[in-house]
Design an enzyme around this catalytic site. Sequence first.
Site, mmCIF file in Angstrom:
data_model
loop_
_atom_site.group_PDB
_atom_site.id
_atom_site.type_symbol
_atom_site.label_atom_id
_atom_site.label_comp_id
_atom_site.label_asym_id
_atom_site.label_seq_id
_atom_site.Cartn_x
_atom_site.Cartn_y
_atom_site.Cartn_z
ATOM 1 N N HIS A 68 -41.716 12.656 -27.768
ATOM 2 C CA HIS A 68 -43.059 13.175 -27.500
ATOM 3 C C HIS A 68 -42.918 14.420 -26.638
ATOM 4 O O HIS A 68 -42.146 14.435 -25.677
ATOM 5 C CB HIS A 68 -43.885 12.114 -26.777
ATOM 6 C CG HIS A 68 -45.156 12.664 -26.208
ATOM 7 N ND1 HIS A 68 -46.060 13.354 -26.990
ATOM 8 C CD2 HIS A 68 -45.654 12.662 -24.944
ATOM 9 C CE1 HIS A 68 -47.076 13.732 -26.222
ATOM 10 N NE2 HIS A 68 -46.848 13.342 -24.982
ATOM 11 N N ASN A 96 -48.617 20.324 -25.236
ATOM 12 C CA ASN A 96 -48.660 18.878 -25.498
ATOM 13 C C ASN A 96 -49.858 18.594 -26.404
ATOM 14 O O ASN A 96 -51.000 18.715 -25.978
ATOM 15 C CB ASN A 96 -48.792 18.154 -24.150
ATOM 16 C CG ASN A 96 -48.877 16.645 -24.282
ATOM 17 O OD1 ASN A 96 -49.106 16.117 -25.371
ATOM 18 N ND2 ASN A 96 -48.719 15.946 -23.169
ATOM 19 N N CYS A 99 -50.482 9.266 -26.344
ATOM 20 C CA CYS A 99 -49.292 10.026 -26.776
ATOM 21 C C CYS A 99 -48.334 9.179 -27.599
ATOM 22 O O CYS A 99 -47.478 9.711 -28.300
ATOM 23 C CB CYS A 99 -48.560 10.587 -25.563
ATOM 24 S SG CYS A 99 -49.595 11.691 -24.599
#
Length: 331
Positions: free
Chosen positions: A258, A288, A113
Amino acid sequence: MPRTTFAGTGYYVPERVVTNEDLTRLMDTSDAWIVERTGIRERRWVSEGMSGAEMARRAADAALADAGLAPSDLDAIVLATVSPDHFAPGTGVFLQRELGVPGIPAIDVRAQCSGFVYGLAIADAFIRAGQYRTILLVGVEIQSTGIDVSTRGRDMAVLFGDGAGAAVLTASEDAARGVLSTHLHADGRFAEMLWVEFESSKHHPRISAEVIESGRQYPSMDGKEVFKHAVARMPEVVEEALAANGLHVRDIDLLVPHQANLRITQMVQRRLGLSDAQVVSNIHKFGNTTAATIPIALAEAVAEGRLREGNLLCLVAFGSGFTWGAALVRW
Ligand code: ACO
């Protein structure tokens, strides 16, 4: 020394919308559970035939158009992904082929990520060093083909989506603008807290019927530990970046975190004392998308006019590894 500026941004998400309601037909879950714990309402999943390289190319086309540049203007490609189209080679070379620019280097970044922020630090170092002047930085993921969509995998499966985001970075001699600094961290003591154990080259064979039966080829995590570390490390690294530049949280015009989980974003926002207008959140639409979340959210923010010249932009990420990092950019 040249500065790294964002000349253009763009993104691409697959057309196929998968709502929480759609997931209830695959596993024992509910829209209420997913919305309450994650803030996600829908995500995009690729249909058969779409590759990461193709999504990356579409995002890159948009970023290049925004920059008023052509693929032939690029000196290098940096591509962040945790879900490459193939085990090897990395997706970067397939993107390079799609763009029709043989010869330029294509570097794949494996920082989960945090991939886009790590990639930005790498690109910025090349530009500051004078080695390259125009770099395409992409974050791209296809998570949907690698998750367990049965009830066994529901804690992970509801979180992830597919997509790609891109930025064209160019060297500028204007000292008042561009990337001010990047700050990267990792702590491998937590590697197994959020990981995809198989397919694994340290095992003989790399994968077996027994492994597949047990589901260890799917991502797994200790959600509570990930949450705890994410909400501590992200504000910490933002403060570190601000301090390194003699700046304060009140100087931030826009934070692009993020997009792991809305509750994580909200807690980071609260800990830093930022308003809703200062923080980008699009997780309700896309879930996500790992290395792609920051460039997608950034491209959306730019398209919505949320960044003006001279604004202070902060990018911050946390993910598997654990890895985390932040970047400050004078827009
Ligand atoms: N639908 C319905 N029930 C579910 C689901 C689901 N999709 N997933 C888990 N549950 C159940 C569990 O089985 C458990 O049931 P039980 O009490 O009968 O055992 C119950 O819900 C609670 O499970 P917990 O895991 O304790 O739920 P928690 O409140 O911790 O929420 C979550 C889970 C959302 C994953 C949370 O831990 C979290 O936000 N973690 C942060 C990690 C994260 O967001 N990671 C994203 C990827 S990593 C990254 O990008 C940084």
